[in-house]
Motif scaffolding. Structure first.
Motif, mmCIF file in Angstrom:
data_model
loop_
_atom_site.group_PDB
_atom_site.id
_atom_site.type_symbol
_atom_site.label_atom_id
_atom_site.label_comp_id
_atom_site.label_asym_id
_atom_site.label_seq_id
_atom_site.Cartn_x
_atom_site.Cartn_y
_atom_site.Cartn_z
ATOM 1 N N LYS A 66 0.960 -1.203 -0.091
ATOM 2 C CA LYS A 66 -0.166 -0.063 0.225
ATOM 3 C C LYS A 66 0.941 1.194 0.128
ATOM 4 O O LYS A 66 0.717 2.221 -0.780
ATOM 5 N N TRP A 67 1.993 1.308 0.828
ATOM 6 C CA TRP A 67 2.748 2.283 0.930
ATOM 7 C C TRP A 67 3.635 2.434 -0.457
ATOM 8 O O TRP A 67 3.490 3.739 -0.729
ATOM 9 N N ALA A 68 3.920 1.660 -1.038
ATOM 10 C CA ALA A 68 4.726 1.601 -2.239
ATOM 11 C C ALA A 68 3.946 2.277 -3.266
ATOM 12 O O ALA A 68 4.164 3.211 -4.218
ATOM 13 N N LYS A 69 2.510 1.676 -3.335
ATOM 14 C CA LYS A 69 1.419 2.265 -4.284
ATOM 15 C C LYS A 69 1.311 3.901 -4.280
ATOM 16 O O LYS A 69 0.972 4.424 -5.017
ATOM 17 N N GLN A 70 1.007 4.227 -2.781
ATOM 18 C CA GLN A 70 0.857 5.671 -2.599
ATOM 19 C C GLN A 70 2.016 6.384 -2.962
ATOM 20 O O GLN A 70 1.821 7.499 -3.506
ATOM 21 N N ALA A 71 3.172 6.021 -2.676
ATOM 22 C CA ALA A 71 4.370 6.789 -3.185
ATOM 23 C C ALA A 71 4.706 6.922 -4.672
ATOM 24 O O ALA A 71 5.063 7.994 -5.194
ATOM 25 N N ALA A 72 4.362 5.831 -5.406
ATOM 26 C CA ALA A 72 4.345 5.754 -6.779
ATOM 27 C C ALA A 72 3.015 6.653 -7.412
ATOM 28 O O ALA A 72 3.393 7.274 -8.450
ATOM 29 N N GLY A 73 2.171 6.548 -6.800
ATOM 30 C CA GLY A 73 1.087 7.406 -7.699
ATOM 31 C C GLY A 73 0.469 6.543 -8.597
ATOM 32 O O GLY A 73 0.444 5.291 -8.661
ATOM 33 N N SER A 74 -0.197 7.152 -9.697
ATOM 34 C CA SER A 74 -0.892 6.279 -10.703
ATOM 35 C C SER A 74 0.408 5.786 -11.490
ATOM 36 O O SER A 74 1.119 6.590 -11.878
ATOM 37 N N CYS A 75 0.232 4.474 -11.894
ATOM 38 C CA CYS A 75 1.182 3.806 -12.819
ATOM 39 C C CYS A 75 0.509 3.290 -14.054
ATOM 40 O O CYS A 75 -0.627 2.824 -14.232
ATOM 41 N N VAL A 76 1.413 3.147 -15.116
ATOM 42 C CA VAL A 76 0.953 2.486 -16.417
ATOM 43 C C VAL A 76 1.830 1.383 -16.838
ATOM 44 O O VAL A 76 2.777 1.421 -16.604
ATOM 45 N N ARG A 77 0.881 0.368 -16.956
ATOM 46 C CA ARG A 77 1.692 -0.705 -17.471
ATOM 47 C C ARG A 77 1.668 -0.821 -19.149
ATOM 48 O O ARG A 77 0.691 -0.898 -19.756
ATOM 49 N N LEU A 78 2.810 -0.971 -19.686
ATOM 50 C CA LEU A 78 2.768 -1.121 -20.981
ATOM 51 C C LEU A 78 2.613 -2.246 -21.478
ATOM 52 O O LEU A 78 2.958 -3.395 -20.858
ATOM 53 N N CYS A 79 1.905 -2.465 -22.606
ATOM 54 C CA CYS A 79 1.453 -3.643 -23.143
ATOM 55 C C CYS A 79 2.766 -4.388 -23.886
ATOM 56 O O CYS A 79 3.910 -3.688 -23.937
ATOM 57 N N ARG A 80 2.705 -5.698 -23.779
ATOM 58 C CA ARG A 80 4.041 -6.617 -24.076
ATOM 59 C C ARG A 80 4.611 -6.289 -25.433
ATOM 60 O O ARG A 80 5.759 -6.193 -25.447
ATOM 61 N N ARG A 81 3.635 -6.033 -26.487
ATOM 62 C CA ARG A 81 4.244 -5.589 -27.635
ATOM 63 C C ARG A 81 5.114 -4.495 -27.747
ATOM 64 O O ARG A 81 6.486 -4.486 -28.178
ATOM 65 N N SER A 82 4.740 -3.430 -26.889
ATOM 66 C CA SER A 82 5.500 -2.205 -26.898
ATOM 67 C C SER A 82 6.828 -2.461 -26.280
ATOM 68 O O SER A 82 8.009 -2.025 -26.672
ATOM 69 N N ARG A 83 6.868 -3.171 -25.150
ATOM 70 C CA ARG A 83 7.964 -3.519 -24.302
ATOM 71 C C ARG A 83 8.916 -4.262 -25.095
ATOM 72 O O ARG A 83 10.162 -4.206 -25.066
ATOM 73 N N ALA A 84 8.408 -5.370 -25.854
ATOM 74 C CA ALA A 84 9.176 -6.185 -26.482
ATOM 75 C C ALA A 84 10.033 -5.494 -27.604
ATOM 76 O O ALA A 84 11.148 -5.677 -27.916
ATOM 77 N N VAL A 85 9.410 -4.335 -28.286
ATOM 78 C CA VAL A 85 10.133 -3.489 -29.331
ATOM 79 C C VAL A 85 11.502 -3.031 -28.631
ATOM 80 O O VAL A 85 12.572 -2.950 -28.890
#
Length: 499
Positions: free
Chosen positions: A1-20
């Motif tokens: 919970k603490w980590a989530k608060q500290a990080a704020g809103s996060c974006v997860r990249l879809c796998r294809r973009s990460r793969a490139v």
């Protein structure tokens, strides 16, 4: 919970973009996968390196990046390589967790993919690459998976299949040529011990000994297997076959034995721990009679100190590779050899672990070896100081900057070793660093007063010399070094006060 608060809103990249993105980094930093067998975790390692360099906390050697050869034919070729690297990672991960059945499935799948690729793709381009670039090809990567497959099959006690795989691996000499010694060794062992096919084992030994790509330790290992077979009473009928094999001669060196008090630790596995008296320096009476725990090497260093060797380093191969790196720095990072430096973050040229290293720089290496052979102690010390002062702290795979306590300690060692000896060691390492980096003696001890030195391989209870160690000891002895093997035998550890 603490980590989530500290990080704020996060974006997860879809796998294809990460793969490139990670493919771009793979293409940029191929060299990262060479030694570590580690696919960049989304390229984090490489990005962190760049960050450290940009912030001035990490410095690489200076050299000219020169990419003249095209490594991948097209995008598909790169993607095939990336897929092969991921398959290799999966096999390694399964083996590390002991999931041998899963590893076998992964290996079999990769083998089928490789077979299909050989039938459908033109691989002549990668076969023509110099060997130091060929290790970044699909063929090399799948061959590494097949080589792991041998280990998997042996774990599953499928020795017939392991032998068949080894024969397939040995039928080609394009990929993983530096593994041929290990393959011949395993083939002979499986045929002799597990399948009792003695005649075939002898043929494997002969072919292995005649293979120019089999080096040092593996060559001696094959020769010793033949000797054991020759002496075996149950294998009398094969003696005629065994008599015609090529031989490998290695002279034994001096052996000494010292006694040490063993610390009785639980379990009895792992390295032996010994007890020795605490150093009574500084005139303090406190701690007198106290025992401290130490390794066999530390016990041996203490023994040689009492013999008048006031300096000593337990560094194994890194002592010599550091000296090699310091004495050869300008040649290692020389300009004019194409493709050995392909990005600005390399700790060595790509050809260092292949025969190309010597081939590409033969004249300059021979000239340096000749210069070292004739050099006085003062010249050697100056050469060392020039490189040390100019390059200290730069990351080079050969050099451990912490190996010597100071430049002065390194200088005092080269003055004792002398140019003739150093020239021989440097030449041997330059010709075949891949197979010579292991097996060097544990300790280097020397006396600053009378310039005498000893190279010592330390063996604790139940420890034996490996083939590479036997070869190096013989080689160093021929170069005029005072070499010995120090065996440490244990006396009981009861009644000792420990700190």
């Amino acid at each position: 919970k603490w980590a989530k608060q500290a990080a704020g809103s996060c974006v997860r990249l879809c796998r294809r973009s990460r793969a490139v993105f990670s493919r771009v980094l793979l293409l940029f930093s191929l060299t990262d996968t060479l030694e570590e067998e580690e696919m960049a975790a989304g390229g984090q390692g490489q990005l962190y390196t760049i960050l450290l360099v940009n912030s001035g906390r990490l410095a690489f050697p200076e050299y000219t990046v020169n990419r003249s050869t095209r490594l991948f034919e097209d995008r598909d070729d790169l993607i095939r390589y990336e897929t092969a690297m991921r398959a290799l990672q999966e096999v390694i991960a399964a083996m590390q967790t002991g999931s041998w059945e899963d590893a076998h499935v992964l290996y079999a799948t990769a083998k089928a993919t490789w077979q299909e690729m050989k039938d459908s793709c033109d691989l002549s381009h990668q076969e023509q690459l110099p060997v130091f670039l060929r290790c970044f090809t699909v063929g090399w990567t799948y061959t590494r998976i097949l080589s792991r497959g041998v280990e998997i099959l042996q774990r599953l006690r499928r020795y017939e299949d392991a032998v068949e795989e080894l024969r397939i691996l040995l039928s080609q000499s394009v990929y993983c040529v530096d593994s041929r010694g290990r393959w011949w060794d395993r083939l002979a062992l499986n045929l002799q011990q597990h399948l009792k096919k003695h005649e075939q084992a002898i043929c494997a030994i002969r072919d292995g000994l005649n293979d120019p790509l089999v080096r040092t330790g593996h060559k001696l290992s094959l020769h010793q297997r033949a000797c054991r077979m020759k002496e075996s009473a149950s294998l009398k009928k094969y003696r005629l076959l065994l008599r015609d094999l090529p031989t490998v001669h290695v002279q034994d060196v001096t052996h000494v034995t010292i006694r040490g008090q063993l610390f009785p630790h639980e379990g009895g596995m792992g390295k032996s721990v010994f007890l020795r008296a605490a150093n009574e320096d500084g005139g303090s009476t406190e701690g007198r009679g106290t025992m401290v725990m130490c390794s066999v090497e530390e016990l041996a260093l203490e023994h040689y100190r009492t013999l008048g060797f006031d300096q000593g380093i337990h560094g194994e191969g890194s002592t010599f590779s550091t000296l090699f790196g310091l004495l050869m720095w300008d040649i290692i990072f020389i300009d004019g050899v194409p493709d050995v430096f392909r990005n600005p973050y390399q700790t060595c040229p790509l050809d260092l672990h292949t025969d190309c290293f010597y081939g590409n720089r033969r004249e300059t290496i021979e000239a340096r070896a000749e210069m070292l052979r004739e050099a006085s102690a003062e010249t050697l010390q100056e050469l060392l100081a020039d490189v040390w002062n100019a390059q200290e702290g730069r990351v080079c795979v050969l050099i451990n900057w912490e190996r010597f306590s100071s430049l002065q300690q390194a200088q005092s060692l080269v003055a004792c070793l002398g140019g003739h000896f150093l020239s021989g060691v440097v030449l041997r390492m330059a010709k075949d660093y891949r197979h010579c980096r292991g097996g060097l003696p544990d300790l280097v001890v020397w006396s600053t007063s009378n310039k005498k030195y000893k190279l010592v391989e330390v063996k604790g209870p139940n420890d034996r010399l490996s083939q590479k160690q036997q070869i190096w000891l013989d080689e160093l002895h021929k170069l005029g070094a005072d070499v010995e093997v120090c065996h440490v035998t244990a006396i009981g550890g009861r009644g000792a006060r420990r700190e």
